[in-house]
Design a protein around this motif. Structure first.
Motif, PDB file in Angstrom:
ATOM      1  N   MET A 340       0.840  -1.200   0.000  1.00  0.00           N
ATOM      2  CA  MET A 340       0.000   0.000   0.000  1.00  0.00           C
ATOM      3  C   MET A 340       0.875   1.249   0.000  1.00  0.00           C
ATOM      4  O   MET A 340       1.787   1.362   0.822  1.00  0.00           O
ATOM      5  CB  MET A 340      -0.892  -0.028   1.248  1.00  0.00           C
ATOM      6  N   GLY A 341       0.612   2.147  -0.930  1.00  0.00           N
ATOM      7  CA  GLY A 341       1.418   3.360  -1.057  1.00  0.00           C
ATOM      8  C   GLY A 341       0.922   4.471  -0.141  1.00  0.00           C
ATOM      9  O   GLY A 341       0.466   4.225   0.971  1.00  0.00           O
ATOM     10  N   ALA A 342       0.994   5.694  -0.667  1.00  0.00           N
ATOM     11  CA  ALA A 342       0.711   6.874   0.163  1.00  0.00           C
ATOM     12  C   ALA A 342      -0.685   7.422  -0.096  1.00  0.00           C
ATOM     13  O   ALA A 342      -1.366   7.003  -1.036  1.00  0.00           O
ATOM     14  CB  ALA A 342       1.736   7.957  -0.165  1.00  0.00           C
ATOM     15  N   LEU A 343      -1.089   8.379   0.724  1.00  0.00           N
ATOM     16  CA  LEU A 343      -2.217   9.240   0.371  1.00  0.00           C
ATOM     17  C   LEU A 343      -1.686  10.223  -0.675  1.00  0.00           C
ATOM     18  O   LEU A 343      -0.465  10.338  -0.853  1.00  0.00           O
ATOM     19  CB  LEU A 343      -2.720   9.979   1.616  1.00  0.00           C
ATOM     20  N   VAL A 344      -2.572  10.939  -1.360  1.00  0.00           N
ATOM     21  CA  VAL A 344      -2.088  11.724  -2.500  1.00  0.00           C
ATOM     22  C   VAL A 344      -1.312  12.980  -2.109  1.00  0.00           C
ATOM     23  O   VAL A 344      -0.596  13.537  -2.937  1.00  0.00           O
ATOM     24  CB  VAL A 344      -3.206  12.136  -3.497  1.00  0.00           C
ATOM     25  N   SER A 345      -1.477  13.447  -0.883  1.00  0.00           N
ATOM     26  CA  SER A 345      -0.816  14.714  -0.540  1.00  0.00           C
ATOM     27  C   SER A 345      -0.707  14.865   0.978  1.00  0.00           C
ATOM     28  O   SER A 345      -1.371  14.154   1.739  1.00  0.00           O
ATOM     29  CB  SER A 345      -1.629  15.896  -1.098  1.00  0.00           C
ATOM     30  N   GLN A 346       0.111  15.822   1.378  1.00  0.00           N
ATOM     31  CA  GLN A 346       0.217  16.156   2.806  1.00  0.00           C
ATOM     32  C   GLN A 346      -1.116  16.688   3.326  1.00  0.00           C
ATOM     33  O   GLN A 346      -1.482  16.441   4.472  1.00  0.00           O
ATOM     34  CB  GLN A 346       1.322  17.215   3.021  1.00  0.00           C
ATOM     35  N   GLU A 347      -1.852  17.390   2.470  1.00  0.00           N
ATOM     36  CA  GLU A 347      -3.168  17.922   2.889  1.00  0.00           C
ATOM     37  C   GLU A 347      -4.105  16.762   3.215  1.00  0.00           C
ATOM     38  O   GLU A 347      -4.836  16.794   4.196  1.00  0.00           O
ATOM     39  CB  GLU A 347      -3.797  18.778   1.774  1.00  0.00           C
ATOM     40  N   GLN A 348      -4.074  15.720   2.389  1.00  0.00           N
ATOM     41  CA  GLN A 348      -4.946  14.571   2.635  1.00  0.00           C
ATOM     42  C   GLN A 348      -4.513  13.832   3.893  1.00  0.00           C
ATOM     43  O   GLN A 348      -5.343  13.327   4.641  1.00  0.00           O
ATOM     44  CB  GLN A 348      -4.961  13.639   1.420  1.00  0.00           C
ATOM     45  N   LYS A 349      -3.196  13.748   4.111  1.00  0.00           N
ATOM     46  CA  LYS A 349      -2.720  13.092   5.337  1.00  0.00           C
ATOM     47  C   LYS A 349      -3.260  13.854   6.558  1.00  0.00           C
ATOM     48  O   LYS A 349      -3.806  13.247   7.494  1.00  0.00           O
ATOM     49  CB  LYS A 349      -1.191  13.069   5.351  1.00  0.00           C
ATOM     50  N   ALA A 350      -3.131  15.173   6.515  1.00  0.00           N
ATOM     51  CA  ALA A 350      -3.618  15.981   7.638  1.00  0.00           C
ATOM     52  C   ALA A 350      -5.124  15.779   7.816  1.00  0.00           C
ATOM     53  O   ALA A 350      -5.619  15.653   8.948  1.00  0.00           O
ATOM     54  CB  ALA A 350      -3.293  17.452   7.390  1.00  0.00           C
ATOM     55  N   SER A 351      -5.849  15.721   6.694  1.00  0.00           N
ATOM     56  CA  SER A 351      -7.301  15.564   6.759  1.00  0.00           C
ATOM     57  C   SER A 351      -7.672  14.186   7.325  1.00  0.00           C
ATOM     58  O   SER A 351      -8.595  14.062   8.157  1.00  0.00           O
ATOM     59  CB  SER A 351      -7.874  15.783   5.361  1.00  0.00           C
ATOM     60  N   VAL A 352      -6.953  13.133   6.912  1.00  0.00           N
ATOM     61  CA  VAL A 352      -7.238  11.783   7.418  1.00  0.00           C
ATOM     62  C   VAL A 352      -6.917  11.704   8.911  1.00  0.00           C
ATOM     63  O   VAL A 352      -7.708  11.159   9.700  1.00  0.00           O
ATOM     64  CB  VAL A 352      -6.438  10.724   6.613  1.00  0.00           C
ATOM     65  N   LEU A 353      -5.799  12.270   9.331  1.00  0.00           N
ATOM     66  CA  LEU A 353      -5.441  12.200  10.756  1.00  0.00           C
ATOM     67  C   LEU A 353      -6.451  12.981  11.607  1.00  0.00           C
ATOM     68  O   LEU A 353      -6.835  12.542  12.700  1.00  0.00           O
ATOM     69  CB  LEU A 353      -4.009  12.703  10.980  1.00  0.00           C
ATOM     70  N   ALA A 354      -6.905  14.109  11.072  1.00  0.00           N
ATOM     71  CA  ALA A 354      -7.896  14.900  11.821  1.00  0.00           C
ATOM     72  C   ALA A 354      -9.219  14.131  11.901  1.00  0.00           C
ATOM     73  O   ALA A 354      -9.869  14.082  12.958  1.00  0.00           O
ATOM     74  CB  ALA A 354      -8.112  16.245  11.136  1.00  0.00           C
ATOM     75  N   GLY A 355      -9.615  13.495  10.803  1.00  0.00           N
ATOM     76  CA  GLY A 355     -10.865  12.722  10.787  1.00  0.00           C
ATOM     77  C   GLY A 355     -10.783  11.528  11.718  1.00  0.00           C
ATOM     78  O   GLY A 355     -11.746  11.206  12.428  1.00  0.00           O
ATOM     79  N   LEU A 356      -9.620  10.896  11.728  1.00  0.00           N
ATOM     80  CA  LEU A 356      -9.404   9.736  12.601  1.00  0.00           C
ATOM     81  C   LEU A 356      -9.563  10.150  14.068  1.00  0.00           C
ATOM     82  O   LEU A 356     -10.198   9.441  14.867  1.00  0.00           O
ATOM     83  CB  LEU A 356      -7.988   9.207  12.328  1.00  0.00           C
ATOM     84  N   ALA A 357      -9.023  11.291  14.403  1.00  0.00           N
ATOM     85  CA  ALA A 357      -9.137  11.786  15.793  1.00  0.00           C
ATOM     86  C   ALA A 357     -10.612  11.985  16.144  1.00  0.00           C
ATOM     87  O   ALA A 357     -11.044  11.657  17.256  1.00  0.00           O
ATOM     88  CB  ALA A 357      -8.363  13.091  15.944  1.00  0.00           C
ATOM     89  N   GLN A 358     -11.390  12.472  15.176  1.00  0.00           N
ATOM     90  CA  GLN A 358     -12.827  12.667  15.429  1.00  0.00           C
ATOM     91  C   GLN A 358     -13.510  11.316  15.671  1.00  0.00           C
ATOM     92  O   GLN A 358     -14.286  11.156  16.613  1.00  0.00           O
ATOM     93  CB  GLN A 358     -13.482  13.314  14.202  1.00  0.00           C
ATOM     94  N   LEU A 359     -13.225  10.330  14.803  1.00  0.00           N
ATOM     95  CA  LEU A 359     -13.859   9.015  14.946  1.00  0.00           C
ATOM     96  C   LEU A 359     -13.476   8.375  16.281  1.00  0.00           C
ATOM     97  O   LEU A 359     -14.293   7.708  16.921  1.00  0.00           O
ATOM     98  CB  LEU A 359     -13.460   8.078  13.799  1.00  0.00           C
TER      99      LEU A 359
END
Ligand code: NAP
Length: 527
Positions: A340-359
């Motif tokens: 499995m590779g990366a997310l497409v961008s640093q912005e998406q990484k930040a968005s996924v980590l923020a969403g994960l914290a919410q969940l």
């Protein structure tokens, strides 16, 4: 002379010529290495001239052809894309951070879809319009009747696309549009615009399509919606937030520009009530969940975000999914051991980590692959490993049913009755797809009926189709793609149904003699 300090700007193709936007542009990056790859800019481009050229020249030239002739153009596009396939894989690795198997979903998925529409279009032959249902008598005398017809709209199709499918996202829309005789202007998402731009460049360079049939504009979307006129259509794929902006633009609210929206979605997987951990249905669900969490690092609008299992197998499901996820190596897609590779961008990484914290405020962590080292990639890269969350009280959850984390994240939830499972699935407020895993055809049939009203697609899996099925998240051209409610309310694909969006329906009321002549130029759509 001073050298430019940044990567070159990708030219836009508007009004039948290549035009480079002004200014420094917006950079596109390699999400694993962090290096700058290219820049995009739409600043200074005469959008009005580009739209007029597409509408007037591209539209007229396409409509002068029959469906069969336009189907041949799709076949020619397939041949061009196949010639340059290796280059597309390189761009996907660099700009999307995907392993080859994931790039294939985007690149080969696009080629397959184009080929499918080419074949469907060939069957329409020399027709230039579509009959919509049978003729209906309007008077006692059968000489006066009504015939509903569909003709290509005399406008452009503007596509505003998401970052996760720069190839398939273009061609799954362009195939039915071009087949219908409608010119296309594509605005790819900035983060991954390179692959879209390169594919358009290859098709333009090959000289297959009439002038104005295909245009690409990269960079800012500013002013694009303002160009639309009443007979144009706009098809948007992206976040619900941007979808709202598109839907409320005056082109849509005042000029009735037809608008298709594919937005975010809290898709589900449902295991049948009596499934045991030893059952085939259980194993099929576990494999599919792992596949959906990891293909394209979970950056698929159709990915499984919520997993519903009978309470009796909750622990067993958590363990089985975690065991498979622990084998997924994450990192640089250029390393052959990486799954499995990366997310497409640093912005998406930040968005996924923020969403994960919410969940996590409503769920606990059942598995976290981020505890393992990345392969050939820095911790600062845009790589994020799979995370399986779970809650034993899903009925009380709000965020888990409302927040789409666009990455390798999914939440396991137990149910106590099938009615409760259906009710929780519907808390997603309309989704693209729900998959059902069962060994009982009667349950599968009933569940499909229950789930159909809130999903664009029900993927009903039993052991007899285990080796045949196309996958929960794979969007196939013969099946509908889209979903009600928060999924955007859109409809794409579904075989030749896709042509409807690019046609106008009209009821012709007249003499049977005239209707006979009209019918001689038409094809009848059969589904
Ligand atoms: P996004 O931020 O909404 O962007 C989508 C597109 O809209 C991009 O091309 C973007 O351009 C453009 N855009 C942004 N602001 C705009 C405006 N004011 N007017 C016109 N266009 C504008 O979405 P994304 O982050 O790229 O995509 C991720 C989302 O898409 C996820 O939520 C996912 O679920 C959804 N998605 C849905 C489907 C589906 O078929 N249902 C498929 C794939 C993805 P820039 O990139 O230049 O900002």
């Amino acid at each position: 002379m001073t050298q430019p300090t940044h990567a070159p700007l990708l030219p836009n193709f508007m009004a039948g010529r290549w035009q480079t936007g002004s200014g420094e542009g917006t950079p596109l990056y390699d999400p694993v290495l962090g290096s700058e790859l290219a820049r995009v800019s739409s600043a200074g481009i005469d959008l009005a001239a580009g739209f007029a050229f597409a509408r007037d020249q591209g539209g007229a030239a396409l409509r002068a052809l029959s469906y069969g002739q336009r189907a041949a153009l799709l076949n020619a596009i397939v041949a061009v894309l196949q010639t340059h396939r290796d280059a597309y894989y390189e761009i996907a690795t660099a700009n999307s951070g995907t392993v080859a198997k994931d790039s294939a979903v985007d690149i080969d998925g696009a080629i397959f879809t184009l080929g499918y529409y080419a074949k469907q279009g060939q069957a329409l032959g020399e027709a230039r319009l579509l009959l919509d249902g049978p003729r209906i008598r309007m008077a006692k005398d059968p000489a006066f009747q009504t015939q509903h017809i569909q003709v290509p709209t005399q406008g452009v199709a503007l596509f505003i696309n998401a970052f996760n499918f720069p190839s398939w996202g273009l061609w799954e829309k362009a195939a039915p549009a071009l087949l219908a005789g409608v010119p296309v202007i594509i605005k790819p998402a900035t983060a991954t615009a390179w692959l879209t731009q390169r594919m358009v460049k290859d098709v333009v360079d090959a000289g297959i399509l009439p002038a104005g049939a295909l245009s690409v504009i990269c960079g800012s979307s500013a002013g694009l919606m303002d160009q639309l006129k009443p007979f144009d259509v706009v098809s948007f794929t992206g976040s619900a937030e941007t979808g709202k902006i598109i839907r409320s633009h005056r082109a849509v609210t005042e000029m009735s520009v037809r608008c298709n929206i594919e937005a975010d979605s809290l898709n589900s997987a449902l295991l049948a009530p009596h499934a045991t951990p030893e059952s085939e249905a259980f194993k099929l669900l576990v494999s599919e969940v792992v596949r959906e969490m990891t293909v394209k690092s979970g950056q698929k609008c159709t990915a499984i975000r919520r997993i519903f299992v009978p309470r009796a197998v909750y622990q067993a499901a958590a363990e089985a999914i975690a065991a498979k996820l622990s084998k997924i190596s994450v990192g640089n897609p250029r390393n052959e051991t990486v799954r499995m590779g990366a997310l497409v961008s640093q912005e998406q990484k930040a968005s996924v980590l923020a969403g994960l914290a919410q969940l996590k405020s409503e769920a606990s962590v059942l598995f976290d692959g981020n505890n393992q080292a990345l392969v050939d990639a820095e911790a600062t890269s845009a790589c994020v490993a799979p995370v399986l969350l779970g809650t034993e009280n899903p009925l009380n959850a709000k965020i888990l049913h409302a927040v789409e984390v666009f990455g390798p994240v999914s939440t396991l939830m137990p149910y106590d009755s099938i009615e409760e499972a259906y009710a929780m699935i519907r808390l997603g407020e309309g989704s693209l797809v729900c998959s059902v895993y069962s060994e009982d055809p009667a349950f599968t049939a009933q569940a499909s009926i229950e789930l159909a009203s809130s999903h664009g697609r029900v993927h009903a899996i039993s052991p007899d189709v285990a080796a045949l099925h196309s996958g929960h998240g794979n969007v196939m051209p013969m099946s509908l793609h889209g979903g009600p409610g928060r999924a955007g309310g859109g409809e794409e694909l579904g075989g030749l149904r896709a042509l409807h969006f690019y046609h106008r329906r009209s009821a012709v009321q007249g003499s049977s003699l005239a209707l006979d002549l009209l019918a001689a130029q038409a094809a009848t759509l059969t589904f």
